[in-house]
Design a protein around this motif. Structure first.
Motif, PDB file in Angstrom:
ATOM      1  N   LEU A  63      50.596  33.728  33.733  1.00  0.00           N
ATOM      2  CA  LEU A  63      50.408  34.983  34.062  1.00  0.00           C
ATOM      3  C   LEU A  63      49.770  34.429  36.022  1.00  0.00           C
ATOM      4  O   LEU A  63      48.670  34.439  36.193  1.00  0.00           O
ATOM      5  N   VAL A  64      50.650  36.031  35.618  1.00  0.00           N
ATOM      6  CA  VAL A  64      50.171  36.117  38.155  1.00  0.00           C
ATOM      7  C   VAL A  64      49.626  37.459  37.981  1.00  0.00           C
ATOM      8  O   VAL A  64      50.324  38.466  37.357  1.00  0.00           O
ATOM      9  N   ARG A  65      48.487  37.503  38.498  1.00  0.00           N
ATOM     10  CA  ARG A  65      48.264  38.620  38.689  1.00  0.00           C
ATOM     11  C   ARG A  65      48.686  38.876  40.941  1.00  0.00           C
ATOM     12  O   ARG A  65      48.605  38.144  41.555  1.00  0.00           O
ATOM     13  N   ALA A  66      49.782  39.750  40.302  1.00  0.00           N
ATOM     14  CA  ALA A  66      50.669  40.664  41.708  1.00  0.00           C
ATOM     15  C   ALA A  66      48.891  40.576  43.105  1.00  0.00           C
ATOM     16  O   ALA A  66      48.532  41.508  43.414  1.00  0.00           O
ATOM     17  N   LEU A  67      49.753  40.142  44.143  1.00  0.00           N
ATOM     18  CA  LEU A  67      48.964  40.725  45.804  1.00  0.00           C
ATOM     19  C   LEU A  67      49.294  41.299  46.249  1.00  0.00           C
ATOM     20  O   LEU A  67      49.109  42.253  47.360  1.00  0.00           O
ATOM     21  N   TYR A  68      50.845  40.983  46.819  1.00  0.00           N
ATOM     22  CA  TYR A  68      51.660  41.616  47.651  1.00  0.00           C
ATOM     23  C   TYR A  68      52.927  42.067  47.282  1.00  0.00           C
ATOM     24  O   TYR A  68      54.210  40.742  46.098  1.00  0.00           O
ATOM     25  N   SER A  69      54.100  42.418  47.339  1.00  0.00           N
ATOM     26  CA  SER A  69      55.371  42.344  46.924  1.00  0.00           C
ATOM     27  C   SER A  69      56.236  42.796  48.449  1.00  0.00           C
ATOM     28  O   SER A  69      55.011  44.026  49.161  1.00  0.00           O
ATOM     29  N   TYR A  90      48.649  45.293  46.266  1.00  0.00           N
ATOM     30  CA  TYR A  90      48.509  45.812  44.801  1.00  0.00           C
ATOM     31  C   TYR A  90      46.888  45.489  45.239  1.00  0.00           C
ATOM     32  O   TYR A  90      45.912  44.911  45.564  1.00  0.00           O
ATOM     33  N   PRO A  91      46.151  46.291  43.840  1.00  0.00           N
ATOM     34  CA  PRO A  91      44.220  46.401  44.377  1.00  0.00           C
ATOM     35  C   PRO A  91      43.745  45.402  43.479  1.00  0.00           C
ATOM     36  O   PRO A  91      44.405  44.474  42.505  1.00  0.00           O
ATOM     37  N   PRO A  92      42.966  44.947  43.409  1.00  0.00           N
ATOM     38  CA  PRO A  92      42.072  44.019  43.447  1.00  0.00           C
ATOM     39  C   PRO A  92      41.869  43.959  41.371  1.00  0.00           C
ATOM     40  O   PRO A  92      41.622  45.330  41.358  1.00  0.00           O
ATOM     41  N   PRO A  93      41.596  43.102  40.635  1.00  0.00           N
ATOM     42  CA  PRO A  93      41.099  43.806  39.144  1.00  0.00           C
ATOM     43  C   PRO A  93      40.146  44.508  39.360  1.00  0.00           C
ATOM     44  O   PRO A  93      39.739  45.789  38.030  1.00  0.00           O
TER      45      PRO A  93
END
Length: 344
Positions: free
Chosen positions: A37-43, A328-331
């Motif tokens: 499971l990956v949480r995006a930081l940037y694209s 992408y916003p932090p959690p």
């Protein structure tokens, strides 16, 4: 909503009509064995290809061949498309949690993929810069196709993202001459930052051993034919989609026995195909991003919620960018419930 319940949802960008995109909330499966499971930081937005998809310009004949690795939906529409994502592994097999990774995944805040789809980003490479991994991979593949030699005279026609990255890599070769050619005088600033000689098309030097074409324009490819030396080779990196291209093949092309060869990144270049895998090529690409010169290509950033508007601005020319970052916003900043948005 509990954290475990929240993580069963993700928000992704979809192209839902010609020139129209929106964010959709969708179900997110729990990672299975061998998945992360990956949480995006940037694209990053790969402007040429993604705008072609945004405008529904993918030909039916190659729609299946041109699918991105984690694309959802079929060309032309609706489709979830993109391939420059960097994130942090939140869950996965032993040793993966907390890793910063690159993935050829569409714009999405969380996603589940096999770990084989992930490329570990070296500690020396900032996560923001790592979004360029897929672009550097494209340039590496083109270099493997062409095989530059010591003392070569080379031109790169088209100083966009791919052409600029390719020129940056070519500065490492012992060439006699390297020129970055573009019809836009402002691209000289990019060439100067890369320490590459810049030329407008009419001023570019001819008799090149290799010409790389990256402008996705008919005049650009025609000029490549004029710049290439006798028995020379043009490596075509542009994707024209449904546009037709007309060329004066009765002139330089025929008289001087030129070759035009396509370079397409979905498979490893023929010269290395039996000794390098796609994963090897990606690992090489991300390692090359240790060089801070690649920060030159990161020309702006917007929040994930603004992505539909950013795509519209890129498409109509209001926004001029090489690689526009999506943050992408932090959690802690992500809402428990996200309303349906355009395109759902």
């Amino acid at each position: 909503m509990s954290e475990s319940e929240h993580r069963r949802q993700a928000t992704a960008y979809w192209t839902v009509g010609p020139g129209v995109g929106g964010l959709r909330v969708e179900e997110l499966p729990a990672p299975d064995q061998g998945q992360a499971l990956v949480r995006a930081l940037y694209s990053g937005i790969s402007r040429g290809t993604e705008l072609l998809v945004h405008k529904a310009g993918v030909p039916d004949r190659v729609a299946e061949v041109m699918r991105a690795p984690h694309q959802v939906g079929d060309f032309p529409l609706p489709v979830k498309f993109g391939y420059l994502s960097v994130g942090v592994v939140e869950e996965g097999p032993e040793g993966w949690a907390g890793r910063i990774v690159f993935c050829l995944h569409p714009h999405q805040d969380r996603y589940v993929v096999p770990v084989e789809s992930l490329t570990i980003v070296p500690a020396e490479v900032p996560a923001r810069r790592a979004v360029l991994t897929g672009i550097v991979e494209t340039a590496v593949n083109a270099l493997w196709e062409a095989g530059p030699r010591i003392g070569d005279r080379i031109a790169v026609v088209g100083a966009g993202l791919v052409g600029g990255v390719l020129a940056a890599l070519l500065t490492r070769f012992p060439l006699e001459r390297l020129q970055l050619v573009d019809a836009g005088p402002r691209r000289k600033e990019l060439a100067d930052a890369l320490r590459v000689d810049f030329a407008l098309p009419d001023e570019a030097l001819a008799d090149c051993d290799i010409v790389f074409h990256c402008s996705a324009s008919e005049p650009g490819l025609e000029r490549c034919l004029q710049l290439c030396g006798t028995d020379g080779e043009i490596i075509e990196l542009s994707w024209y989609g449904t546009r037709r291209v007309s060329l004066p093949l009765g002139e330089d092309f025929h008289a001087r026995r030129l070759s035009v060869r396509a370079s397409q990144v979905s498979v490893v270049a023929r010269a290395r195909r039996h000794r390098r895998s796609n994963a090897d090529r990606l690992a090489l690409a991300v390692s090359l991003l240790r060089d801070p010169v690649f920060d030159t290509f990161l020309s702006g950033a917007s929040g994930f919620a603004d992505l539909p508007g950013v795509m519209e601005q890129l498409a109509d020319g209001r926004l001029d960018a090489l690689c526009h970052l999506i943050e992408y916003p932090p959690p802690a900043e992500q809402p428990d419930e996200q309303p349906a948005q355009e395109g759902e």
